[in-house]
Motif scaffolding. Structure first.
Motif, mmCIF file in Angstrom:
data_model
loop_
_atom_site.group_PDB
_atom_site.id
_atom_site.type_symbol
_atom_site.label_atom_id
_atom_site.label_comp_id
_atom_site.label_asym_id
_atom_site.label_seq_id
_atom_site.Cartn_x
_atom_site.Cartn_y
_atom_site.Cartn_z
ATOM 1 N N HIS A 3 66.638 -80.086 -65.872
ATOM 2 C CA HIS A 3 66.953 -80.452 -64.494
ATOM 3 C C HIS A 3 68.447 -80.735 -64.335
ATOM 4 O O HIS A 3 69.043 -80.418 -63.314
ATOM 5 C CB HIS A 3 66.145 -81.674 -64.069
ATOM 6 N N LYS A 4 69.075 -81.288 -65.349
ATOM 7 C CA LYS A 4 70.506 -81.569 -65.290
ATOM 8 C C LYS A 4 71.339 -80.320 -65.554
ATOM 9 O O LYS A 4 72.552 -80.359 -65.528
ATOM 10 C CB LYS A 4 70.874 -82.660 -66.290
ATOM 11 N N GLY A 5 70.689 -79.202 -65.837
ATOM 12 C CA GLY A 5 71.414 -77.951 -66.025
ATOM 13 C C GLY A 5 71.778 -77.671 -67.462
ATOM 14 O O GLY A 5 72.494 -76.724 -67.750
ATOM 15 N N SER A 63 73.882 -65.504 -62.354
ATOM 16 C CA SER A 63 73.846 -64.829 -61.049
ATOM 17 C C SER A 63 74.081 -65.809 -59.903
ATOM 18 O O SER A 63 74.104 -65.414 -58.745
ATOM 19 C CB SER A 63 72.494 -64.149 -60.840
ATOM 20 N N PHE A 64 74.220 -67.105 -60.236
ATOM 21 C CA PHE A 64 74.399 -68.150 -59.236
ATOM 22 C C PHE A 64 75.777 -68.784 -59.389
ATOM 23 O O PHE A 64 76.238 -69.023 -60.502
ATOM 24 C CB PHE A 64 73.333 -69.240 -59.405
ATOM 25 N N PRO A 98 73.695 -75.012 -60.374
ATOM 26 C CA PRO A 98 73.720 -73.710 -59.692
ATOM 27 C C PRO A 98 73.351 -73.871 -58.219
ATOM 28 O O PRO A 98 72.552 -74.733 -57.857
ATOM 29 C CB PRO A 98 72.659 -72.905 -60.445
ATOM 30 N N ARG A 99 73.967 -73.033 -57.371
ATOM 31 C CA ARG A 99 73.647 -73.061 -55.943
ATOM 32 C C ARG A 99 72.209 -72.579 -55.729
ATOM 33 O O ARG A 99 71.610 -71.990 -56.624
ATOM 34 C CB ARG A 99 74.626 -72.189 -55.180
ATOM 35 N N SER A 100 71.668 -72.799 -54.551
ATOM 36 C CA SER A 100 70.277 -72.438 -54.283
ATOM 37 C C SER A 100 70.088 -70.933 -54.115
ATOM 38 O O SER A 100 69.008 -70.407 -54.372
ATOM 39 C CB SER A 100 69.773 -73.157 -53.041
#
Length: 173
Positions: A25-27, A46-47, A58-60
């Motif tokens: 969740h924290k990436g 890709s984000f 990452p962006r949505s």
């Protein structure tokens, strides 16, 4: 183990109510993500990455969907987009945040270059002039004069010598 399940990203243990474990969740481990725009599962590269409270995430939407969304917004809001771009350029030229709106208004309304006195109709012919040593914003001039000042290194003494040279050449004729 009660209340635990497996993480979708890494297979590690997670809370049953969450989709991923704390680390994912924290990436830290996230390798793929479903795009909020095209709904396709894509690799994380890709984000674009945004920073949320100091944590990179990452962006949505994937980069391709971001471009489509941005272009649609620009077409639907041309004046807001123009002001946004001008504010960004003004910030790069050293304009302080409290002076941004007034400077952008001045940029839009400036019609003559204060140096050469030629009209500036297109926004491409205008420039936010700033001191390259201090970063201090100086004013709005035409791009030709801005380039000229830059070629002289923004140095008043060099410009004075250039003026004296031109005046000396004109008096010899």
């Amino acid at each position: 183990m009660r209340g635990r399940d497996r993480c979708q990203a890494c297979g590690g243990q997670k809370d049953i109510r969450a989709k991923r474990c704390g680390a994912c969740h924290k990436g830290a481990i996230l390798l793929t993500k479903v795009c909020g725009g095209c709904k396709v599962k894509l690799p994380i590269n890709s984000f674009s990455i945004r920073t949320d409270r100091g944590i990179p995430r990452p962006r949505s939407q994937c980069k391709a969907c971001d471009v489509i969304t941005s272009k649609a917004w620009e077409e639907a809001n041309p004046e807001k987009h123009r002001r946004h771009v001008l504010k960004k350029r003004a910030r790069l030229a050293g304009v302080h945040e409290d002076q941004l709106e007034a400077t952008v208004d001045r940029y839009i309304n400036t019609r003559l270059c204060p140096i050469c006195l030629k009209p500036m109709y297109k926004s491409r012919s205008k420039a936010f002039d700033h001191n390259h040593l201090t970063g201090q914003f100086r004013g709005i001039i035409c791009s030709s004069c801005n380039t000229g000042l830059g070629r002289f290194g923004d140095d008043p003494e060099t410009l004075q010598r250039a003026l004296e040279y031109l005046l000396a050449q004109d008096s010899e004729e």
